[in-house]
Design an enzyme around this catalytic site. Structure first.
Site: not given
Length: 306
Positions: A179, A228, A298
């Site tokens: 990520r 998320s 995130e």
């Protein structure tokens, strides 16, 4: 539309544009959480040349941020200083290059990319069906789901750097980790090339349908959410740590930890960005106290507090 000069409240002159430049543009309607402040300036370039020329002529001290679908973002209530760049229809094309390759505009959605791949008989990019964002966003963040990441299918991307320079970066140039990429601050991804493999369109469609059904069953997709919230730590699932810390359903103001999937935060109605971010920090504190694991955000958090 003719070119027109704009001046930032007499403080800083802005370059001419051919697209749309809006002062004080509310960002809440453009992000999934439906919360947060305004952009000092929202720039929707007419094309890549317009974007490049604008950034080249912009004062180097003026911050620049790209905005996609706003699905992975908390915009703080005080808004975002500087320029927010939003890519429109001119950047949303997806074209087949050859039997296994697609060229995609930075403003194209994951659903459009995967659907075009299906129709072209290109497998391997089905997972993009489940990423609620644009090509620019998931190239920057190495978006992933269902065991695959963007770095598995990306060949190269075209970017406009903060200086206005246009450059093509190979996947190896992006320094991908989980990520995260090494894409320079202020750079805007305007296109990407993805390569999959030849496959049966019916099989691709079936896999996309399976992914869609699994997401619908397990995630609060019809809520005001940001996707998320926290990265999965090594050896753990973020949702399981959150659940074990007793955070499922936890609220702060009108912000709530989803009861359906507790790695999702929700705006139940009138939550502020501050409510949502503070709830996330409370979750991090509780998980740290219960398991010793520090969750990393995130979701991107941008702008200034009110």
């Amino acid at each position: 539309m003719g070119r027109r000069p704009l001046v930032d409240a007499g403080i800083m002159a802005l370059p001419d544009v051919r697209g749309r430049l809006t002062k004080g543009a509310p960002l809440a309607p453009l992000v999934w959480f439906k919360a947060g402040g305004a952009a000092q300036w929202l720039f929707e370039p007419k094309d890549a040349d317009d974007l490049s020329a604008f950034l080249r002529g912009l004062d180097p001290e003026m911050p620049v941020m790209a905005l996609g679908l706003g699905s992975n973002l908390i915009v703080r209530d005080g808004g975002v200083p500087g320029i927010v760049v939003r890519l429109g229809k001119a950047f949303a094309q997806v074209d087949r290059v050859d039997a296994t390759t697609l060229r995609c505009g930075g403003g194209a959605s994951g659903i459009l990319v995967s659907s075009t791949a299906r129709d072209a008989g290109i497998g391997g990019v089905e997972f993009l069906r489940s990423i609620p964002g644009t090509v620019g966003g998931f190239v920057r963040m190495n978006g992933g789901a269902y065991g695959r990441e963007v770095r598995d299918v990306l060949v190269a991307c075209d970017v406009v750097l903060r200086s206005g320079e246009r450059r093509t970066l190979d996947v190896a140039d992006l320094g991908y980790t989980y990520r995260h990429s090494a894409l320079p601050p202020g750079a805007v991804v305007i296109a990407a090339t993805f390569r999959g493999h030849a496959a049966d369109p019916a099989a691709i469609g079936a896999e996309m349908d399976r992914i869609a059904a699994e997401r619908e069953a397990s995630q609060p997709l019809r809520s005001k959410t940001g996707g998320s919230t926290f990265k999965n730590p090594d050896g753990h699932k973020a949702w399981a740590l959150i659940d074990a810390a007793g955070c499922r359903g936890l609220t702060r103001g009108d912000a709530q930890v989803s009861e359906k999937h507790c790695n999702f935060l929700l705006n139940l109605g009138t939550a502020t960005a501050a409510d949502i971010e503070a709830l996330g920090e409370e979750v991090r504190d509780k998980v740290k106290a219960q398991s010793g694991v520090t969750l990393e955000w995130e979701i991107q958090r941008v702008g200034v507090p009110a």
